[in-house]
Write a protein that holds these residues in place. Structure first.
Motif, PDB file in Angstrom:
ATOM      1  N   PRO A 142      38.611 -36.861  51.292  1.00  0.00           N
ATOM      2  CA  PRO A 142      37.152 -36.671  51.246  1.00  0.00           C
ATOM      3  C   PRO A 142      36.658 -35.538  52.146  1.00  0.00           C
ATOM      4  CG  PRO A 142      37.695 -39.002  51.536  1.00  0.00           C
ATOM      5  CD  PRO A 142      38.963 -38.234  51.683  1.00  0.00           C
ATOM      6  N   CYS A 143      37.475 -35.083  53.069  1.00  0.00           N
ATOM      7  CA  CYS A 143      37.074 -34.006  53.998  1.00  0.00           C
ATOM      8  C   CYS A 143      37.590 -32.676  53.445  1.00  0.00           C
ATOM      9  CB  CYS A 143      37.646 -34.273  55.389  1.00  0.00           C
ATOM     10  SG  CYS A 143      37.268 -35.891  56.049  1.00  0.00           S
ATOM     11  N   GLU A 144      36.912 -32.144  52.435  1.00  0.00           N
ATOM     12  CA  GLU A 144      37.409 -30.970  51.710  1.00  0.00           C
ATOM     13  C   GLU A 144      37.512 -29.709  52.560  1.00  0.00           C
ATOM     14  OE1 GLU A 144      35.074 -30.529  48.195  1.00  0.00           O
ATOM     15  OE2 GLU A 144      35.621 -32.526  47.438  1.00  0.00           O
ATOM     16  N   GLU A 145      36.685 -29.581  53.580  1.00  0.00           N
ATOM     17  CA  GLU A 145      36.690 -28.382  54.422  1.00  0.00           C
ATOM     18  C   GLU A 145      37.629 -28.507  55.621  1.00  0.00           C
ATOM     19  OE1 GLU A 145      35.040 -25.588  53.528  1.00  0.00           O
ATOM     20  OE2 GLU A 145      34.593 -26.743  51.733  1.00  0.00           O
ATOM     21  N   LEU A 146      38.314 -29.638  55.714  1.00  0.00           N
ATOM     22  CA  LEU A 146      39.203 -29.901  56.851  1.00  0.00           C
ATOM     23  C   LEU A 146      40.506 -29.138  56.691  1.00  0.00           C
ATOM     24  CD1 LEU A 146      39.705 -31.662  59.416  1.00  0.00           C
ATOM     25  CD2 LEU A 146      40.724 -33.352  57.889  1.00  0.00           C
ATOM     26  N   GLY A 147      41.004 -28.584  57.801  1.00  0.00           N
ATOM     27  CA  GLY A 147      42.300 -27.921  57.795  1.00  0.00           C
ATOM     28  C   GLY A 147      43.356 -28.817  58.420  1.00  0.00           C
ATOM     29  N   LEU A 148      44.592 -28.651  57.977  1.00  0.00           N
ATOM     30  CA  LEU A 148      45.721 -29.358  58.567  1.00  0.00           C
ATOM     31  C   LEU A 148      46.637 -28.317  59.187  1.00  0.00           C
ATOM     32  CD1 LEU A 148      46.603 -31.864  55.670  1.00  0.00           C
ATOM     33  CD2 LEU A 148      45.192 -32.290  57.680  1.00  0.00           C
ATOM     34  N   TYR A 203      52.624 -23.489  62.792  1.00  0.00           N
ATOM     35  CA  TYR A 203      53.646 -22.826  61.963  1.00  0.00           C
ATOM     36  C   TYR A 203      53.309 -23.018  60.486  1.00  0.00           C
ATOM     37  CZ  TYR A 203      58.271 -21.294  60.396  1.00  0.00           C
ATOM     38  OH  TYR A 203      59.309 -20.622  59.804  1.00  0.00           O
ATOM     39  N   PHE A 204      52.827 -24.215  60.146  1.00  0.00           N
ATOM     40  CA  PHE A 204      52.350 -24.513  58.799  1.00  0.00           C
ATOM     41  C   PHE A 204      50.855 -24.821  58.878  1.00  0.00           C
ATOM     42  CE2 PHE A 204      56.762 -26.045  58.807  1.00  0.00           C
ATOM     43  CZ  PHE A 204      57.282 -25.358  57.737  1.00  0.00           C
ATOM     44  N   ILE A 205      50.067 -24.240  57.963  1.00  0.00           N
ATOM     45  CA  ILE A 205      48.636 -24.567  57.903  1.00  0.00           C
ATOM     46  C   ILE A 205      48.207 -24.691  56.443  1.00  0.00           C
ATOM     47  CG2 ILE A 205      48.001 -23.466  60.093  1.00  0.00           C
ATOM     48  CD1 ILE A 205      46.794 -21.174  58.403  1.00  0.00           C
ATOM     49  N   ARG A 206      47.161 -25.450  56.248  1.00  0.00           N
ATOM     50  CA  ARG A 206      46.550 -25.569  54.927  1.00  0.00           C
ATOM     51  C   ARG A 206      45.174 -26.186  55.076  1.00  0.00           C
ATOM     52  NH1 ARG A 206      48.900 -30.346  51.201  1.00  0.00           N
ATOM     53  NH2 ARG A 206      47.074 -29.783  49.990  1.00  0.00           N
ATOM     54  N   TRP A 209      50.260 -25.366  51.405  1.00  0.00           N
ATOM     55  CA  TRP A 209      50.759 -25.017  52.738  1.00  0.00           C
ATOM     56  C   TRP A 209      51.122 -23.539  52.797  1.00  0.00           C
ATOM     57  CZ3 TRP A 209      50.213 -27.881  56.861  1.00  0.00           C
ATOM     58  CH2 TRP A 209      50.129 -29.268  56.742  1.00  0.00           C
ATOM     59  N   LYS A 210      50.823 -22.919  53.929  1.00  0.00           N
ATOM     60  CA  LYS A 210      51.250 -21.550  54.219  1.00  0.00           C
ATOM     61  C   LYS A 210      52.017 -21.608  55.529  1.00  0.00           C
ATOM     62  CE  LYS A 210      47.158 -19.617  52.102  1.00  0.00           C
ATOM     63  NZ  LYS A 210      45.795 -19.238  52.344  1.00  0.00           N
ATOM     64  N   SER A 211      53.029 -20.752  55.672  1.00  0.00           N
ATOM     65  CA  SER A 211      53.779 -20.746  56.928  1.00  0.00           C
ATOM     66  C   SER A 211      53.968 -19.319  57.417  1.00  0.00           C
ATOM     67  CB  SER A 211      55.141 -21.425  56.765  1.00  0.00           C
ATOM     68  OG  SER A 211      55.973 -20.659  55.926  1.00  0.00           O
ATOM     69  N   ILE A 212      54.352 -19.215  58.677  1.00  0.00           N
ATOM     70  CA  ILE A 212      54.643 -17.912  59.265  1.00  0.00           C
ATOM     71  C   ILE A 212      55.861 -17.340  58.539  1.00  0.00           C
ATOM     72  CG2 ILE A 212      55.437 -16.761  61.371  1.00  0.00           C
ATOM     73  CD1 ILE A 212      53.838 -18.882  62.934  1.00  0.00           C
ATOM     74  N   PRO A 213      55.822 -16.052  58.147  1.00  0.00           N
ATOM     75  CA  PRO A 213      56.949 -15.483  57.404  1.00  0.00           C
ATOM     76  C   PRO A 213      58.248 -15.522  58.212  1.00  0.00           C
ATOM     77  CG  PRO A 213      55.086 -13.962  57.465  1.00  0.00           C
ATOM     78  CD  PRO A 213      54.754 -15.115  58.358  1.00  0.00           C
ATOM     79  N   ALA A 214      59.316 -15.934  57.561  1.00  0.00           N
ATOM     80  CA  ALA A 214      60.701 -15.972  58.050  1.00  0.00           C
ATOM     81  C   ALA A 214      60.885 -15.718  59.533  1.00  0.00           C
ATOM     82  CB  ALA A 214      61.528 -14.981  57.250  1.00  0.00           C
TER      83      ALA A 214
END
Length: 197
Positions: A115-121, A127-130, A136-141
């Motif tokens: 329900p918290c659509e604007e919340l980031g994890l 190192y991982f964010i979304r 999920w996006k991560s720091i490149p290699a």
């Protein structure tokens, strides 16, 4: 690997260190119930005022708010890991303020937070964010060869600190000492940091 004599010496050294400059320190009680403890701090220590925090919060135009899941969103000792409706309301209120960017430190995507659509994890210290609504996006290699050096050192401290353990993650190796004696665990953590540096 540590005998009774070692632990006795260690305990006496801790007592001597705690008593050093004892009369120039100020004692503060923190926490409730089983979490209550007394901290001995320098005379120049001042508690942070709630009014100061509120005032600073209102004056800022951009805020980054990072929350831990266990211990903040839900109580650390709680068996029920689902956040209450009140917590979801508070998270949405924080997220809906355009001045705020709100992240929770959590790797697992929890349906409870949907329900918290604007919340980031954020996981593994960023190192991982979304965002809830994205992938999920991560720091490149990143180069993770350092793990081979760090893990044996951490194992030594785990062996010497009853109640500690090691958690291996994709991008990190974490040494936990929250189940160890609070003062000894904290002291060992500082020594471990010095050792690793």
């Amino acid at each position: 690997s540590h005998d009774v004599a070692y632990w006795a010496r260690s305990f006496v050294q801790d007592l001597e260190r705690a008593c050093k400059d004892h009369y120039s320190k100020r004692c503060w009680g923190i926490g409730l119930g089983l979490g209550f403890r007394v901290l001995s701090l320098s005379p120049s220590f001042r508690k942070l005022s709630t009014d100061y925090i509120v005032s600073a919060y209102k004056r800022t135009t951009r805020r980054a708010i990072f929350l831990d899941y266990d211990g903040t969103v839900v109580p650390q000792s709680s068996i029920i890991k689902v956040p209450s409706p009140e917590v979801i309301t508070v998270l949405n209120t924080l997220c809906n303020d355009p001045k705020n960017t709100v992240f929770i430190k959590r790797k697992e995507f929890l349906e409870w937070l949907a329900p918290c659509e604007e919340l980031g994890l954020a996981a593994e210290h960023g190192y991982f964010i979304r965002y809830i609504s994205s992938d999920w996006k991560s720091i490149p290699a990143a180069d993770l060869d350092w793990k081979e050096i760090v893990e044996p050192v951490m194992k030594l401290y785990t062996e010497a600190t009853d109640g500690s353990n090691i958690e291996t993650k994709d991008s990190a190796v974490v040494w936990h000492h929250q189940d160890a004696d609070p003062d000894f665990g904290s002291c060992q953590a500082k020594e471990l940091l010095d050792h690793l540096e």
